[in-house]
Design a protein around this motif. Structure first.
Motif, mmCIF file in Angstrom:
data_model
loop_
_atom_site.group_PDB
_atom_site.id
_atom_site.type_symbol
_atom_site.label_atom_id
_atom_site.label_comp_id
_atom_site.label_asym_id
_atom_site.label_seq_id
_atom_site.Cartn_x
_atom_site.Cartn_y
_atom_site.Cartn_z
ATOM 1 N N LYS A 165 0.852 -1.184 0.000
ATOM 2 C CA LYS A 165 0.000 0.000 0.000
ATOM 3 C C LYS A 165 0.888 1.234 0.000
ATOM 4 O O LYS A 165 2.100 1.147 -0.190
ATOM 5 C CB LYS A 165 -0.912 -0.024 1.217
ATOM 6 N N ASN A 166 0.319 2.386 0.213
ATOM 7 C CA ASN A 166 1.066 3.642 0.167
ATOM 8 C C ASN A 166 2.214 3.667 1.168
ATOM 9 O O ASN A 166 3.321 4.068 0.838
ATOM 10 C CB ASN A 166 0.126 4.826 0.430
ATOM 11 N N ASP A 167 1.955 3.287 2.405
ATOM 12 C CA ASP A 167 2.979 3.316 3.443
ATOM 13 C C ASP A 167 3.830 2.063 3.370
ATOM 14 O O ASP A 167 3.345 0.995 3.003
ATOM 15 C CB ASP A 167 2.328 3.403 4.829
ATOM 16 N N PRO A 168 5.097 2.156 3.752
ATOM 17 C CA PRO A 168 5.905 0.932 3.811
ATOM 18 C C PRO A 168 5.380 0.017 4.917
ATOM 19 O O PRO A 168 4.902 0.496 5.944
ATOM 20 C CB PRO A 168 7.309 1.442 4.127
ATOM 21 N N PRO A 169 5.456 -1.294 4.719
ATOM 22 C CA PRO A 169 4.910 -2.215 5.724
ATOM 23 C C PRO A 169 5.791 -2.288 6.970
ATOM 24 O O PRO A 169 6.978 -1.982 6.936
ATOM 25 C CB PRO A 169 4.879 -3.551 4.995
ATOM 26 N N LEU A 170 5.177 -2.723 8.045
ATOM 27 C CA LEU A 170 5.900 -3.013 9.278
ATOM 28 C C LEU A 170 6.226 -4.505 9.231
ATOM 29 O O LEU A 170 5.327 -5.325 9.102
ATOM 30 C CB LEU A 170 5.020 -2.687 10.480
ATOM 31 N N VAL A 171 7.514 -4.832 9.272
ATOM 32 C CA VAL A 171 7.938 -6.225 9.139
ATOM 33 C C VAL A 171 8.584 -6.683 10.438
ATOM 34 O O VAL A 171 9.526 -6.062 10.922
ATOM 35 C CB VAL A 171 8.933 -6.402 7.966
ATOM 36 N N LEU A 172 8.050 -7.765 10.992
ATOM 37 C CA LEU A 172 8.636 -8.402 12.174
ATOM 38 C C LEU A 172 9.384 -9.641 11.703
ATOM 39 O O LEU A 172 8.811 -10.508 11.050
ATOM 40 C CB LEU A 172 7.546 -8.804 13.157
ATOM 41 N N THR A 173 10.660 -9.704 12.030
ATOM 42 C CA THR A 173 11.501 -10.813 11.607
ATOM 43 C C THR A 173 11.856 -11.665 12.814
ATOM 44 O O THR A 173 12.248 -11.138 13.856
ATOM 45 C CB THR A 173 12.789 -10.288 10.943
ATOM 46 N N ILE A 174 11.702 -12.969 12.658
ATOM 47 C CA ILE A 174 12.104 -13.915 13.699
ATOM 48 C C ILE A 174 13.241 -14.735 13.115
ATOM 49 O O ILE A 174 13.061 -15.471 12.143
ATOM 50 C CB ILE A 174 10.940 -14.831 14.124
ATOM 51 N N HIS A 175 14.414 -14.583 13.720
ATOM 52 C CA HIS A 175 15.612 -15.265 13.222
ATOM 53 C C HIS A 175 16.069 -16.276 14.255
ATOM 54 O O HIS A 175 16.203 -15.952 15.433
ATOM 55 C CB HIS A 175 16.717 -14.229 12.964
ATOM 56 N N LYS A 176 16.330 -17.511 13.816
ATOM 57 C CA LYS A 176 16.794 -18.550 14.727
ATOM 58 C C LYS A 176 18.317 -18.492 14.802
ATOM 59 O O LYS A 176 19.003 -18.551 13.789
ATOM 60 C CB LYS A 176 16.325 -19.920 14.266
ATOM 61 N N GLU A 177 18.824 -18.376 16.020
ATOM 62 C CA GLU A 177 20.264 -18.304 16.256
ATOM 63 C C GLU A 177 20.844 -19.717 16.331
ATOM 64 O O GLU A 177 20.122 -20.707 16.394
ATOM 65 C CB GLU A 177 20.539 -17.562 17.574
ATOM 66 N N ALA A 178 22.175 -19.809 16.371
ATOM 67 C CA ALA A 178 22.855 -21.108 16.425
ATOM 68 C C ALA A 178 22.557 -21.861 17.718
ATOM 69 O O ALA A 178 22.546 -23.088 17.735
ATOM 70 C CB ALA A 178 24.360 -20.905 16.270
ATOM 71 N N ASP A 179 22.292 -21.125 18.817
ATOM 72 C CA ASP A 179 22.024 -21.780 20.099
ATOM 73 C C ASP A 179 20.541 -22.056 20.316
ATOM 74 O O ASP A 179 20.090 -22.216 21.435
ATOM 75 C CB ASP A 179 22.585 -20.942 21.255
ATOM 76 N N ASP A 180 19.765 -22.121 19.243
ATOM 77 C CA ASP A 180 18.325 -22.404 19.251
ATOM 78 C C ASP A 180 17.494 -21.332 19.945
ATOM 79 O O ASP A 180 16.345 -21.573 20.297
ATOM 80 C CB ASP A 180 18.021 -23.775 19.874
ATOM 81 N N SER A 181 18.053 -20.150 20.153
ATOM 82 C CA SER A 181 17.257 -19.035 20.662
ATOM 83 C C SER A 181 16.787 -18.214 19.464
ATOM 84 O O SER A 181 17.238 -18.420 18.338
ATOM 85 C CB SER A 181 18.094 -18.166 21.614
ATOM 86 N N TYR A 182 15.862 -17.314 19.725
ATOM 87 C CA TYR A 182 15.313 -16.503 18.645
ATOM 88 C C TYR A 182 15.714 -15.043 18.813
ATOM 89 O O TYR A 182 15.743 -14.522 19.925
ATOM 90 C CB TYR A 182 13.789 -16.613 18.607
ATOM 91 N N LYS A 183 16.004 -14.413 17.690
ATOM 92 C CA LYS A 183 16.322 -12.985 17.669
ATOM 93 C C LYS A 183 15.179 -12.308 16.923
ATOM 94 O O LYS A 183 14.817 -12.713 15.814
ATOM 95 C CB LYS A 183 17.647 -12.760 16.954
ATOM 96 N N TYR A 184 14.587 -11.292 17.550
ATOM 97 C CA TYR A 184 13.459 -10.575 16.962
ATOM 98 C C TYR A 184 13.948 -9.237 16.428
ATOM 99 O O TYR A 184 14.662 -8.499 17.115
ATOM 100 C CB TYR A 184 12.362 -10.353 18.004
ATOM 101 N N LEU A 185 13.545 -8.918 15.198
ATOM 102 C CA LEU A 185 13.915 -7.665 14.560
ATOM 103 C C LEU A 185 12.645 -7.007 14.049
ATOM 104 O O LEU A 185 11.688 -7.684 13.668
ATOM 105 C CB LEU A 185 14.879 -7.909 13.405
ATOM 106 N N ILE A 186 12.652 -5.680 14.009
ATOM 107 C CA ILE A 186 11.499 -4.947 13.495
ATOM 108 C C ILE A 186 11.984 -3.929 12.470
ATOM 109 O O ILE A 186 13.017 -3.291 12.659
ATOM 110 C CB ILE A 186 10.704 -4.279 14.635
ATOM 111 N N THR A 187 11.247 -3.821 11.382
ATOM 112 C CA THR A 187 11.521 -2.835 10.349
ATOM 113 C C THR A 187 10.248 -2.036 10.145
ATOM 114 O O THR A 187 9.217 -2.592 9.766
ATOM 115 C CB THR A 187 11.910 -3.522 9.018
ATOM 116 N N CYS A 188 10.306 -0.752 10.437
ATOM 117 C CA CYS A 188 9.133 0.083 10.226
ATOM 118 C C CYS A 188 9.557 1.526 9.984
ATOM 119 O O CYS A 188 10.680 1.921 10.299
ATOM 120 C CB CYS A 188 8.178 0.010 11.415
#
Length: 147
Positions: free
Chosen positions: A58-81
């Motif tokens: 749409k007109n505005d850029p989207p808000l993107v939530l990224t879930i990345h799996k780390e090597a130690d099986d934990s998750y890293k959360y990132l946000i782009t907005c």
């Protein structure tokens, strides 16, 4: 005396035995009581109609939530907005950040981008949290298959 008994007819019973009907009704009631809450909860997801459908932004850029799996099986959360680069974010802060962005721009699309190794339950938990934050529709980002 035995002749009199054989010749007698029994009176027809004028009562209906309702116990079996009550049993069936109670079983149905229990079934409905169990299934109704299951039907009312859930995460509404709009899936594309075709495999190769491309969603136009749409007109505005989207808000993107990224879930990345780390090597130690934990998750890293990132946000782009808001036309910014990806920023790390804690899972507890996501609802507040998304609510603030939607309060400012209600038409903003919210998308989730998750590694293929991320557990399904983690993605569903994220979607449920977004729904509780007031997001009407949540999209899932995918990459096209390489041939």
């Amino acid at each position: 005396m035995s002749r009199q008994r054989k010749g007698r007819r029994r009176k027809p019973m004028g009562e209906i035995n309702v116990v079996p009907y009550i049993d069936v009704t109670l079983v149905l009631l229990i079934i409905f009581m169990i299934t109704t809450p299951l039907l009312q909860t859930g995460v509404k997801v709009d899936l594309p109609e075709a495999e190769s459908a491309v969603v136009e932004p749409k007109n505005d850029p989207p808000l993107v939530l990224t879930i990345h799996k780390e090597a130690d099986d934990s998750y890293k959360y990132l946000i782009t907005c808001c036309e910014k680069d990806q920023e790390p974010i804690e899972p507890e802060e996501i609802d507040g950040k998304v609510s603030a962005v939607l309060a400012e721009k209600p038409e903003t699309q919210v998308l989730i981008e998750a590694d293929k190794d991320v557990d399904y339950g983690t993605v569903v938990t994220m979607m449920a949290g977004l729904k509780n934050s007031g997001v009407p529709n949540v999209g899932l980002l995918t990459r096209p298959e390489e041939n």
